[in-house]
Scaffold this motif. Structure first.
Motif, short mmCIF file in Angstrom:
data_model
loop_
_atom_site.label_atom_id
_atom_site.label_comp_id
_atom_site.label_asym_id
_atom_site.label_seq_id
_atom_site.Cartn_x
_atom_site.Cartn_y
_atom_site.Cartn_z
N LEU A 100 34.96 -42.89 28.40
CA LEU A 100 35.29 -43.82 29.48
C LEU A 100 36.77 -44.19 29.45
CD1 LEU A 100 32.23 -46.23 29.61
CD2 LEU A 100 33.00 -44.66 31.39
N THR A 101 37.33 -44.35 28.26
CA THR A 101 38.74 -44.70 28.14
C THR A 101 39.62 -43.63 28.77
OG1 THR A 101 38.32 -45.94 26.12
CG2 THR A 101 40.58 -45.25 26.50
N VAL A 102 39.33 -42.38 28.50
CA VAL A 102 40.12 -41.28 29.06
C VAL A 102 40.01 -41.27 30.57
CG1 VAL A 102 40.25 -38.76 29.24
CG2 VAL A 102 40.02 -39.84 27.00
N ARG A 103 38.80 -41.37 31.09
CA ARG A 103 38.60 -41.31 32.54
C ARG A 103 39.24 -42.50 33.26
NH1 ARG A 103 34.93 -37.57 34.59
NH2 ARG A 103 33.89 -36.41 32.96
N MET A 104 39.09 -43.69 32.68
CA MET A 104 39.65 -44.87 33.32
C MET A 104 41.17 -44.89 33.20
SD MET A 104 36.70 -47.68 32.66
CE MET A 104 37.54 -48.93 33.55
N GLY A 105 41.72 -44.32 32.14
CA GLY A 105 43.17 -44.19 32.03
C GLY A 105 43.74 -43.30 33.13
#
Length: 113
Positions: A100-105
């Motif tokens: 999720l961190t990668v996608r939201m970044g």
């Protein structure tokens, strides 16, 4: 069978093919769920952040007129889900928080541009 080997290697050949198909379908479904979840969480956080900049006296009128704003002002429904760090699917751990961190970044970078 090897101890510690992936579950698919411990199965007979005919079952390995089925397992590979199931694994592929699960990966596809997980990608779709992750995409939808990241979009919803990003939209929620974006709305919540923008509402924090407004005058508190005007929030009641905005919440009455906009369902998304009213939902963002209420309880954070994503908190229990985001508290989960790791999921285990078909015996394999998946770091949900990192995904999720990668996608939201990526979404944040494209939103700022």
């Amino acid at each position: 069978a090897l101890k510690g080997s992936p579950p698919s290697l411990r199965l007979p050949l005919s079952h390995r093919r089925r397992y590979a198909e199931i694994e592929g379908e699960l990966a596809l479904v997980f990608e779709q769920v992750l995409f939808t979840l990241s979009e919803q969480v990003f939209a929620h956080c974006k709305t919540r952040a923008s509402l924090m900049l407004l005058d508190p006296a005007r929030l009641g009128g905005i919440a009455a007129a906009d369902d998304g704003a009213a939902q963002a002002l209420g309880r954070n429904w994503y908190a229990p889900l985001l508290a989960e760090r790791t999921l285990v699917l078909l015996g394999r751990p998946i770091d949900l928080a990192a995904q999720l961190t990668v996608r939201m970044g990526i979404m944040l970078r494209s939103s700022v541009d």
